[in-house]
Design an enzyme around this catalytic site. Structure first.
Site, PDB file in Angstrom:
ATOM      1  N   LYS A 251      55.365  36.648  34.596  1.00 44.73           N
ATOM      2  CA  LYS A 251      55.451  38.043  34.148  1.00 44.73           C
ATOM      3  C   LYS A 251      56.884  38.601  34.184  1.00 44.73           C
ATOM      4  CE  LYS A 251      50.622  38.953  35.026  1.00 44.73           C
ATOM      5  NZ  LYS A 251      49.574  39.683  35.726  1.00 44.73           N
TER       6      LYS A 251
ATOM      7  N   ASP B  69      48.400  45.799  33.449  1.00 45.95           N
ATOM      8  CA  ASP B  69      47.718  45.518  34.728  1.00 45.95           C
ATOM      9  C   ASP B  69      47.417  46.792  35.507  1.00 45.95           C
ATOM     10  OD1 ASP B  69      47.450  42.773  34.547  1.00 45.95           O
ATOM     11  OD2 ASP B  69      49.350  42.350  35.575  1.00 45.95           O
TER      12      ASP B  69
HETATM   13  P1  NAP Z   1      52.820  35.531  41.533  1.00 42.26           P
HETATM   14  O1  NAP Z   1      53.887  36.285  40.797  1.00 42.26           O
HETATM   15  O2  NAP Z   1      52.846  34.053  41.532  1.00 42.26           O
HETATM   16  O3  NAP Z   1      52.850  36.084  43.054  1.00 42.26           O
HETATM   17  C1  NAP Z   1      51.991  35.542  44.013  1.00 42.26           C
HETATM   18  C2  NAP Z   1      51.992  36.393  45.282  1.00 42.26           C
HETATM   19  O4  NAP Z   1      50.987  35.865  46.164  1.00 42.26           O
HETATM   20  C3  NAP Z   1      53.309  36.396  46.061  1.00 42.26           C
HETATM   21  O5  NAP Z   1      53.482  37.670  46.628  1.00 42.26           O
HETATM   22  C4  NAP Z   1      53.041  35.336  47.137  1.00 42.26           C
HETATM   23  O6  NAP Z   1      53.803  35.530  48.317  1.00 42.26           O
HETATM   24  C5  NAP Z   1      51.582  35.601  47.456  1.00 42.26           C
HETATM   25  N1  NAP Z   1      50.889  34.441  48.038  1.00 42.26           N
HETATM   26  C6  NAP Z   1      50.575  33.271  47.437  1.00 42.26           C
HETATM   27  N2  NAP Z   1      49.893  32.471  48.281  1.00 42.26           N
HETATM   28  C7  NAP Z   1      49.759  33.166  49.445  1.00 42.26           C
HETATM   29  C8  NAP Z   1      49.146  32.874  50.699  1.00 42.26           C
HETATM   30  N3  NAP Z   1      48.534  31.701  50.918  1.00 42.26           N
HETATM   31  N4  NAP Z   1      49.192  33.817  51.661  1.00 42.26           N
HETATM   32  C9  NAP Z   1      49.810  35.002  51.434  1.00 42.26           C
HETATM   33  N5  NAP Z   1      50.413  35.330  50.271  1.00 42.26           N
HETATM   34  C10 NAP Z   1      50.391  34.427  49.282  1.00 42.26           C
HETATM   35  O7  NAP Z   1      51.381  35.928  40.987  1.00 42.26           O
HETATM   36  P2  NAP Z   1      50.916  37.311  40.327  1.00 42.26           P
HETATM   37  O8  NAP Z   1      51.151  37.278  38.865  1.00 42.26           O
HETATM   38  O9  NAP Z   1      51.513  38.416  41.114  1.00 42.26           O
HETATM   39  O10 NAP Z   1      49.337  37.248  40.530  1.00 42.26           O
HETATM   40  C11 NAP Z   1      48.773  37.354  41.821  1.00 42.26           C
HETATM   41  C12 NAP Z   1      47.261  37.188  41.747  1.00 42.26           C
HETATM   42  O11 NAP Z   1      46.670  38.284  41.085  1.00 42.26           O
HETATM   43  C13 NAP Z   1      46.825  35.931  40.966  1.00 42.26           C
HETATM   44  O12 NAP Z   1      45.756  35.331  41.658  1.00 42.26           O
HETATM   45  C14 NAP Z   1      46.365  36.483  39.634  1.00 42.26           C
HETATM   46  O13 NAP Z   1      45.373  35.661  39.038  1.00 42.26           O
HETATM   47  C15 NAP Z   1      45.798  37.834  40.066  1.00 42.26           C
HETATM   48  N6  NAP Z   1      45.813  38.822  38.979  1.00 42.26           N
HETATM   49  C16 NAP Z   1      44.614  39.309  38.548  1.00 42.26           C
HETATM   50  C17 NAP Z   1      44.602  40.259  37.562  1.00 42.26           C
HETATM   51  C18 NAP Z   1      43.286  40.822  37.095  1.00 42.26           C
HETATM   52  O14 NAP Z   1      43.268  41.421  36.014  1.00 42.26           O
HETATM   53  N7  NAP Z   1      42.232  40.687  37.851  1.00 42.26           N
HETATM   54  C19 NAP Z   1      45.794  40.715  36.990  1.00 42.26           C
HETATM   55  C20 NAP Z   1      46.985  40.211  37.477  1.00 42.26           C
HETATM   56  C21 NAP Z   1      46.975  39.258  38.470  1.00 42.26           C
HETATM   57  P3  NAP Z   1      55.311  34.926  48.448  1.00 42.26           P
HETATM   58  O15 NAP Z   1      56.199  35.937  47.798  1.00 42.26           O
HETATM   59  O16 NAP Z   1      55.517  34.822  49.910  1.00 42.26           O
HETATM   60  O17 NAP Z   1      55.318  33.596  47.741  1.00 42.26           O
END
Ligand code: NAP
Length: 275
Positions: A66, A102
């Protein structure tokens, strides 16, 4: 002629966006198809531009691209400029226009579908990735009492809060970044999990006792009863997964692309029934 759209991510196989857009297209009589595009971690830009060159009309962007999408687009529209992250790209009249839907998706699901108004609530947002950037300003615009951000890598939560500092006054008692281990003793009315931890069956290192009476726990991950949801339910919080947000953000993207607003309720109901 059929118009082509896609969701670009890595991983992307789990995405139900194609099913949602197929249902919106059926409902509104729009002639389009919508595919999943797996981009190599170092190949987001080339994947998107190749899709565009092949006649693609627009893409949704999912993790971890993103921020890259924000840098790729030539125009930032709607919530995208402040968000610093783009989840919807519209190729129009030679321009590459980026949006972020989002935040609208999350706030609409919480406030309209789940009847949980954010106003005057103490909110904890977990995660500092693309999803968190997308929802920060829309959460603040809904006027919470306070907004705390926690992340596994604390420096990223600090950077996220700094990025949105100009909007801090929208929260009655402001906002801050705090490491998970310092949350013990605090209570929240709304805890939003914007991490991808649930995808791998994990959860952030949350202390117990943070859910206020009547609290709501929202996990953006959909289609799973995640460890975070289990943890919150065991402490008396109401829980919801991210399916409603996914459908609402998709509806906003569909509106941007097609100029028609689909009815989300039957699509959420349909996807909830599917195994
Ligand atoms: P991203 O940019 O890859 O960021 C991932 C985040 O999760 C980071 O803050 C990371 O922390 C944290 N993280 C990953 N594994 C972890 C763990 N085991 N324990 C604690 N923190 C952890 O991903 P994103 O785009 O922000 O998306 C995040 C999630 O939201 C995804 O699962 C995505 O599918 C979901 N999402 C859903 C929707 C919806 O419409 N429902 C929309 C958007 C996103 P670090 O910084 O420490 O690595």
């Amino acid at each position: 002629m059929t118009d082509h759209y896609a969701v670009v991510g890595n991983p992307v196989a789990h995405s139900v966006s194609p099913a949602i857009h197929a249902e919106f297209a059926r409902q509104t009589g729009q002639d389009l198809d919508y595919a999943r595009l797996l981009a190599p971690r170092d190949g987001f830009k080339s994947t998107v531009l190749k899709f565009h060159d092949g006649g693609g009309k627009g893409v949704n962007v999912t993790l971890p691209f993103k921020h890259e999408a924000w840098n790729l687009v030539t125009v930032h529209a709607g919530d995208a400029l402040d968000a610093g992250a783009v989840n919807t790209i519209d190729f129009r009249n030679g321009r590459i226009i980026g949006y972020n839907t989002d935040g609208i998706g999350l706030v609409t699901d919480l406030e309209q579908n789940l009847k949980f108004p954010i106003r005057n609530k103490r909110v904890l947002l977990m995660g500092a990735g693309g999803a968190s950037y997308g929802v920060m300003h829309p959460i603040l615009k809904a006027r919470p009492e306070l907004l705390v951000v926690a992340n596994r890598t604390p420096a990223k939560a600090v950077a996220l809060v700094a990025h949105f500092q100009k909007f801090a006054k929208l929260a009655l008692r402001g906002m801050s970044a705090q490491p998970y281990q310092q949350l013990g003793g605090s209570q929240f009315d709304l805890v939003i999990n914007a991490t991808s931890a649930g995808l791998s069956g994990e959860m952030p290192a949350l202390p117990t006792g943070i859910f206020a009476t009547g609290a709501f726990a929202y996990d953006m991950v959909y289609g799973k009863f995640t460890p975070f949801m289990k943890f919150a339910a065991a402490q008396g919080a109401r829980v919801a997964g991210g399916l409603g947000m996914l459908v609402e953000q998709a509806a906003e993207a569909f509106f941007i692309w097609r100029g028609v607003r689909p009815d989300t309720a039957p699509v959420i109901a349909l996807l909830k029934r599917e195994p």
